[in-house]
Write a protein that holds these residues in place. Structure first.
Motif, short mmCIF file in Angstrom:
data_model
loop_
_atom_site.label_atom_id
_atom_site.label_comp_id
_atom_site.label_asym_id
_atom_site.label_seq_id
_atom_site.Cartn_x
_atom_site.Cartn_y
_atom_site.Cartn_z
N PRO A 1 18.57 -74.26 -28.15
CA PRO A 1 17.75 -73.59 -29.57
C PRO A 1 17.13 -72.55 -29.28
N SER A 2 17.05 -71.24 -29.95
CA SER A 2 16.49 -70.01 -29.68
C SER A 2 14.93 -70.35 -29.94
N GLY A 3 14.51 -71.27 -30.85
CA GLY A 3 13.34 -71.31 -31.28
C GLY A 3 13.03 -72.63 -32.03
N LEU A 4 11.93 -72.75 -32.43
CA LEU A 4 11.54 -74.04 -33.39
C LEU A 4 10.89 -73.53 -34.75
N TYR B 1 -8.47 -81.36 -37.18
CA TYR B 1 -8.36 -82.14 -36.08
C TYR B 1 -7.66 -81.62 -34.83
N VAL B 2 -7.25 -80.42 -34.95
CA VAL B 2 -6.42 -79.71 -34.01
C VAL B 2 -7.80 -78.94 -32.89
N SER B 3 -7.41 -79.27 -31.79
CA SER B 3 -8.35 -78.71 -30.86
C SER B 3 -8.13 -77.24 -30.59
N ALA B 4 -8.90 -76.32 -29.96
CA ALA B 4 -8.70 -74.82 -30.03
C ALA B 4 -7.48 -74.78 -29.25
N GLU B 5 -7.29 -75.34 -28.01
CA GLU B 5 -5.95 -75.81 -27.54
C GLU B 5 -5.47 -77.00 -27.51
N GLN B 6 -4.15 -77.26 -28.22
CA GLN B 6 -3.86 -78.42 -28.41
C GLN B 6 -2.53 -78.79 -27.71
N CYS B 7 -1.46 -77.84 -27.61
CA CYS B 7 -0.27 -78.39 -27.31
C CYS B 7 0.52 -77.14 -26.45
N GLN B 8 1.17 -77.37 -25.74
CA GLN B 8 2.37 -76.22 -25.07
C GLN B 8 3.51 -76.34 -25.56
N LEU B 9 4.45 -75.45 -26.04
CA LEU B 9 5.73 -75.63 -26.46
C LEU B 9 6.55 -74.54 -25.34
N ARG B 10 7.49 -75.19 -24.62
CA ARG B 10 8.12 -74.35 -23.58
C ARG B 10 9.41 -74.62 -23.78
N LYS C 1 4.18 -75.30 -45.67
CA LYS C 1 4.58 -73.82 -44.88
C LYS C 1 4.92 -74.18 -43.66
N GLU C 2 5.73 -73.28 -43.03
CA GLU C 2 6.49 -73.49 -41.81
C GLU C 2 5.90 -72.28 -40.71
N MET C 3 5.83 -72.32 -39.53
CA MET C 3 5.71 -71.48 -38.58
C MET C 3 6.84 -71.38 -37.52
N GLN C 4 7.03 -70.46 -37.02
CA GLN C 4 8.25 -70.17 -36.11
C GLN C 4 7.90 -70.03 -34.93
N VAL C 5 8.58 -70.54 -33.67
CA VAL C 5 8.06 -70.23 -32.32
C VAL C 5 9.19 -69.86 -31.49
N ARG C 6 9.30 -68.84 -31.03
CA ARG C 6 10.67 -68.30 -30.24
C ARG C 6 10.21 -68.04 -28.74
N ILE C 7 8.88 -68.00 -28.31
CA ILE C 7 8.34 -67.92 -27.07
C ILE C 7 7.60 -69.11 -26.43
N ASP C 8 7.49 -69.34 -25.23
CA ASP C 8 6.75 -70.23 -24.91
C ASP C 8 5.32 -69.81 -25.16
N VAL C 9 4.38 -70.82 -25.65
CA VAL C 9 3.22 -70.73 -26.22
C VAL C 9 2.25 -71.96 -26.21
N THR C 10 1.08 -71.70 -26.11
CA THR C 10 -0.09 -72.60 -26.34
C THR C 10 -0.50 -72.59 -27.68
N LEU C 11 -0.42 -73.64 -28.56
CA LEU C 11 -0.96 -73.73 -29.76
C LEU C 11 -2.29 -74.18 -30.00
N ILE D 1 10.34 -78.33 -25.06
CA ILE D 1 9.47 -79.29 -24.51
C ILE D 1 8.00 -79.11 -25.20
N ILE D 2 7.47 -80.31 -25.52
CA ILE D 2 6.14 -80.23 -25.99
C ILE D 2 5.28 -80.91 -25.08
N GLN D 3 3.96 -80.44 -24.86
CA GLN D 3 3.04 -81.12 -23.91
C GLN D 3 1.81 -80.83 -24.49
N ASN D 4 1.12 -82.12 -24.42
CA ASN D 4 -0.33 -81.91 -25.02
C ASN D 4 -1.24 -81.27 -23.84
N VAL D 5 -2.06 -80.34 -24.21
CA VAL D 5 -2.96 -79.75 -23.14
C VAL D 5 -4.15 -81.08 -23.01
#
Ligand SMILES: [Zn+2]
Length: 129
Positions: free
Chosen positions: A28-31, A65-74, A40-50, A83-87
């Protein structure tokens, strides 16, 4: 929508990421992440830390409840998708389909559900072609 396999032209059914004939994997080109609270939705098309800043656009009050840095999408082609990974330093881990995410990360599929500990900030996952 069904999609044509670029290797042999097979029409592959919607929601299936692998050609049944040759095994070609479509990445997939993104999520898109959709908030259960605001819709509401947000789209991710590049590797990012959210984190709380990036998620603010969802207008979901449970983003508190979300931290300043919560997870990475790659995007990891070798694993066939995103892939999702918790920070590690996030206060509350993000869960995938109500279960903790392995430290190595997990492959996201259409319709997957993300949340903080299975309780808050519930998001659903849509794959973007
Ligand atoms: Zn094929």
């Amino acid at each position: 929508m069904p999609w044509p396999c670029p290797q042999d032209g097979t029409e592959v059914a919607d929601g299936t990421g692998t050609c049944p004939l040759c095994g070609y994997v479509r990445i997939p080109s993104g999520l898109a992440l959709v908030s259960a609270v605001s819709g509401k939705e947000m789209q991710v098309r590049i590797d990012v830390t959210l984190g709380s800043g990036g998620f603010r656009q969802l207008d979901d009050p449970e983003a508190r409840y979300v931290s300043a840095e919560q997870c990475q999408l790659r995007k990891v082609a070798a694993m066939g998708g995103w892939i999702i990974q918790n920070v590690p330093h996030a206060s509350n881990p993000m869960y995938l389909n109500d279960a903790p995410i392995e430290p190595a990360g997990a492959l996201l599929q259409e319709g997957d559900r993300l949340s903080i500990k299975g309780l808050y900030f519930r998001l659903s996952v849509r794959l973007l072609s």
